[in-house]
Write a protein that holds these residues in place. Structure first.
Motif, PDB file in Angstrom:
ATOM      1  N   ILE A  21       0.712  -1.278   0.046  1.00 31.08           N
ATOM      2  CA  ILE A  21      -0.099  -0.196  -0.119  1.00 31.08           C
ATOM      3  C   ILE A  21       0.952   1.224   0.003  1.00 31.08           C
ATOM      4  O   ILE A  21       0.561   2.064  -0.750  1.00 31.08           O
ATOM      5  N   LEU A  24       2.081   1.721  -3.557  1.00 32.80           N
ATOM      6  CA  LEU A  24       0.826   2.209  -4.345  1.00 32.80           C
ATOM      7  C   LEU A  24       0.600   3.695  -4.227  1.00 32.80           C
ATOM      8  O   LEU A  24       0.324   4.379  -5.341  1.00 32.80           O
ATOM      9  N   VAL A  25       0.794   3.990  -3.045  1.00 32.27           N
ATOM     10  CA  VAL A  25       0.309   5.403  -2.572  1.00 32.27           C
ATOM     11  C   VAL A  25       1.484   6.273  -3.270  1.00 32.27           C
ATOM     12  O   VAL A  25       1.294   7.462  -4.013  1.00 32.27           O
ATOM     13  N   THR A  28       1.254   6.453  -6.987  1.00 34.38           N
ATOM     14  CA  THR A  28       0.061   7.180  -7.391  1.00 34.38           C
ATOM     15  C   THR A  28       0.430   8.548  -7.234  1.00 34.38           C
ATOM     16  O   THR A  28      -0.092   9.509  -8.083  1.00 34.38           O
ATOM     17  N   ILE A  48      -3.885   3.095 -12.031  1.00 30.17           N
ATOM     18  CA  ILE A  48      -4.210   2.900 -10.702  1.00 30.17           C
ATOM     19  C   ILE A  48      -5.178   1.646 -10.415  1.00 30.17           C
ATOM     20  O   ILE A  48      -5.263   1.262  -9.346  1.00 30.17           O
ATOM     21  N   TRP A  52      -4.615  -0.889  -7.557  1.00 35.08           N
ATOM     22  CA  TRP A  52      -5.363  -0.870  -6.351  1.00 35.08           C
ATOM     23  C   TRP A  52      -6.429  -2.090  -6.233  1.00 35.08           C
ATOM     24  O   TRP A  52      -6.727  -2.553  -5.078  1.00 35.08           O
ATOM     25  N   TYR A  55      -4.686  -5.101  -4.741  1.00 36.74           N
ATOM     26  CA  TYR A  55      -4.558  -4.889  -3.436  1.00 36.74           C
ATOM     27  C   TYR A  55      -5.868  -5.212  -2.423  1.00 36.74           C
ATOM     28  O   TYR A  55      -5.940  -5.796  -1.457  1.00 36.74           O
ATOM     29  N   LEU A  56      -6.873  -4.520  -3.025  1.00 36.05           N
ATOM     30  CA  LEU A  56      -8.129  -4.512  -2.220  1.00 36.05           C
ATOM     31  C   LEU A  56      -8.764  -5.908  -2.254  1.00 36.05           C
ATOM     32  O   LEU A  56      -9.355  -6.344  -1.289  1.00 36.05           O
ATOM     33  N   TYR A  80       0.581  -7.378  -8.301  1.00 35.25           N
ATOM     34  CA  TYR A  80       1.510  -6.323  -8.331  1.00 35.25           C
ATOM     35  C   TYR A  80       2.515  -6.388  -9.537  1.00 35.25           C
ATOM     36  O   TYR A  80       2.905  -5.630 -10.183  1.00 35.25           O
TER      37      TYR A  80
END
Length: 699
Positions: A21, A24-25, A28, A48, A52, A55-56, A80
């Protein structure tokens, strides 16, 4: 820290998710400013979503399957990987290929070098695929042809370094694990020996405690008996001294009685002489009385004759009186005839007058004679009556004198016999005097012996009190040993060396059910079987609400001298099992503590003892009972070979309802001159008996 595979798998997944995460942040936030400059808005949105959504998806699956979900590393690698492949194709940055490095570090967390090799091959394939796409599109950046081999080499070397590191760590861990397993086996063997030794120590300490308690009770009883014996001894001493005084008084009185008896002998001898003299005098009196009686009889005969003759005189006097009356009548007739004759009868008249006067005088004399005779008759009658009474009295006197003579004779005989008896009594009293003197001497000796006994009792009481103090010291030392063993047991329990593997069939179990409101219910049962990480239990209920997920279960099992307690247990119903049978599993080590020690109350109820393995039943008698065990005695030698055997006790006339039958294990047996004293430990602590003992027995 205790090794828990699920925990470490969950921890690896959480750390990988955290790195994912964060990456990803950063990506992004790094590409958002390049929208419209180096990357289109559509490509940015796709990038994106590709980053994401996996991940979710992984987060949701961990929620559903638990944080230790085994497939999470595949989700990370594939999700990923797809995101990375798309990102290096659309990213305006030349160094976008380095976005793979965080994935490599995440894969290291899973400690699987085979999986890392697969990811490395896929990563190189992605780089080659991106180069092919650039070539097809004709958008190969300047110098990319030179950079691509360097990128592939760098990433591959990075993978190789991680793979070698993981493999090295794995090999090192395997070697370390092997070494640890070897050492652990030795440690486990040692711990098992320690556990066995600690159980033996606890058994020994329990036996010592029970013996100390029994000895302390016996010592207290001896002290109490000694106190009573001392009091009784003092009382006996006082009574003995009083007996000595009384014996002395008796001796004095016996001597006085002997003196009095001597005087009585003299008096009786004199009385005998007097009785003999009185007997002789009475004989003389009786002779005189007999003479008087004879004389009285003669007087009575004479009076009878006198009375007859007096009657004859009285009759003659009556005849004279009659003649006088006739003479007087003749004189009267002669006077009448003389008067009739006149002067011729005058002389006859004088004679007739004289006759009449003579008749009158005769009549007067007869009347006086009759009066005198009357008086004489009356006097004679009184005299006769008096003589009759005198004769009667003389006869009675003769009878009385005969009785007196017999009594005096009997008195003389009795006096002679009494004299002999008095002589016998005198001889006996002299023997009594001699015996009494011996008694006085013996009482004096008894008094001396009682004094010695008092000293011995005092010494024995002091010795018993000293023994009692030693028992107290022994009890303190036993408690210290118990504390040390208790701490050792707790350490072994917390170290994972004591667990569900120690539970065997037949042990007692308590299941505590806690609902969402905090209320706790307790159910009891017996272990009916064992399984991996759990047991099968026959409980006293078949209505547990297993569908309510808010309910938690805790389990307590008595294992020999220890109590195992699990804070969390899983309860289910095994297939094809009878009602009341549950499967209980645990995944943690228990907290372990020694079983409590309870006060023992002496009881003497009759009982029967049944061996579980043979069903042999033996009669016995109880000695004591507590919340943790009991002791009984029996003349049967079989108990000498019965240590460690399981029994069922049936108490007779036990006042506590529902507690007449108890299951226990024999832990000691002592031979007391052919009577065997057996100590037993209950399968589980009995709170009802403990409360009963606490209520009804005070030491």
């Amino acid at each position: 820290m205790e090794y828990n595979e699920k925990y470490f798998k969950a921890s690896a997944n959480k750390k990988a998710r955290m790195v994912w995460i964060i990456l990803l942040v950063l990506i992004t936030l790094g590409h958002a400013p390049q929208i419209g400059k180096g990357i289109s808005a559509g490509n940015f949105i796709i990038m994106i979503l590709l980053g994401w959504l996996p991940y979710l998806f992984g987060r949701i699956m961990c929620k559903l399957n638990g944080d230790d979900w085994l497939k999470y590393k595949e989700v990370v690698a594939i999700g990923y990987g797809v995101f990375y492949a798309y990102t290096i194709c659309v990213s305006p940055f030349d160094l976008a290929f380095i976005y793979i490095f965080p994935l490599i570090t995440m894969m290291v967390l899973f400690n699987d070098y085979i999986f890392l090799i697969k990811i490395c091959v896929l990563n190189d394939a992605v780089l080659l695929l991106s180069a092919l796409i650039f070539y097809i599109q004709g958008t190969i950046p300047a110098g990319y042809a030179n950079d691509l081999p360097l990128e592939i080499s760098t990433i591959t070397l990075c993978y190789i370094g991680c793979i070698l590191s993981v493999k090295h760590i794995t090999s090192s861990n395997d070697a370390l694990t092997g070494s640890i397993q070897g050492n652990l086996e030795r440690v486990v063997n040692t711990v098992n020996k320690v556990k066995g030794a600690s159980n033996s120590i606890v058994d020994g300490v329990t036996v010592v405690r029970e013996l100390a308690d029994e000895n302390r009770q016996g010592a207290n009883s001896v002290v109490e008996s000694m106190n009573k014996l001392s009091d009784n001894n003092n009382t006996l001493h006082d009574k003995t001294m009083s007996s000595v005084d009384m014996t002395t008084d008796i001796n004095t009185q016996v001597q006085s009685v002997v003196t009095l008896i001597d005087e009585m002998v003299k008096l009786i001898n004199e009385s005998g002489q007097h009785a003999d003299e009185s007997s002789h005098e009475l004989v003389k009196v009786m002779d005189t009385t007999n003479v008087i009686a004879d004389l009285s009889s003669q007087v009575e005969q004479i009076l009878g004759i006198f009375s007859n003759e007096f009657q004859m005189v009285k009759d003659e006097t009556s005849t004279i009186s009659g003649i006088t009356s006739q003479t007087n009548l003749l004189a009267l007739n002669a006077s009448i005839e003389a008067a009739r004759a006149g002067d011729a009868g005058r002389g006859f008249a004088v004679v007739a007058e004289q006759i009449r006067q003579l008749s009158t005088n005769t009549k007067s004399s007869s009347e006086r004679i009759m009066g005198a005779l009357g008086n004489l008759q009356e006097t004679s009658e009184k005299m006769t009556s008096s003589i009759t009474q005198t004769l009667t009295l003389i006869q009675e006197l003769l009878t009385s004198m005969a009785g007196i003579n017999e009594n005096v004779t009997q008195i003389a005989t009795d006096s002679t016999q009494l004299n002999g008896n008095i002589q016998t009594i005198d001889h006996a009293m002299k023997e009594v005097e001699s015996s009494n003197q011996n008694l006085v001497d013996n009482m004096s000796l008894i008094t001396e012996v009682m004094g010695v006994m008092t000293d011995y009792v005092s010494d024995a009481e002091d010795t018993t009190k000293t023994m009692l103090s030693k028992y107290e010291e022994t009890s303190v030392n036993v408690e210290n040993i118990e504390k040390v063993v208790d701490n050792l047991v707790k350490e072994l329990g917390s170290g994972g060396f004591m667990g569900i593997q120690d539970v065997t069939k037949g042990m007692r179990i308590a299941l505590f059910v806690k609902d969402a409101a905090g209320h706790t219910s307790e159910y009891n049962g017996i272990v009916s079987g064992t399984i991996d990480n759990g047991i099968l239990a026959s409980m006293n209920t078949s209505s547990l609400n297993l569908k309510d997920k808010t309910i938690t279960y805790c389990m307590q099992i008595s294992v020999a001298n220890e109590v195992y307690y699990w804070e969390q247990a899983q309860v289910s119903i095994p297939k094809n099992s009878p009602a009341g049978t549950y499967q209980i599993t645990v995944n943690t080590t228990p907290s372990v503590m020694n079983r409590r020690k309870y006060a023992r109350m002496p009881i003497h109820n009759l009982c029967t003892v049944t061996f579980t393995d043979s069903n042999q039943t033996i009669d016995a008698q109880m000695l004591n009972i507590s919340g943790g065990g009991f002791a009984f005695k029996s003349p049967e030698r079989i108990f000498m070979e019965s240590k460690g055997k399981h029994i069922t006790l049936h108490l007779k006339a036990f006042p506590l309802e529902g507690q007449s039958e108890q299951s226990a294990t024999i832990i000691r047996c002592t031979n007391d001159e052919g009577t065997y004293i057996i100590g037993c430990r209950l399968d589980a602590d009995n709170k009802d008996i403990a409360a009963y003992v606490a209520k009804n027995y005070k030491e």
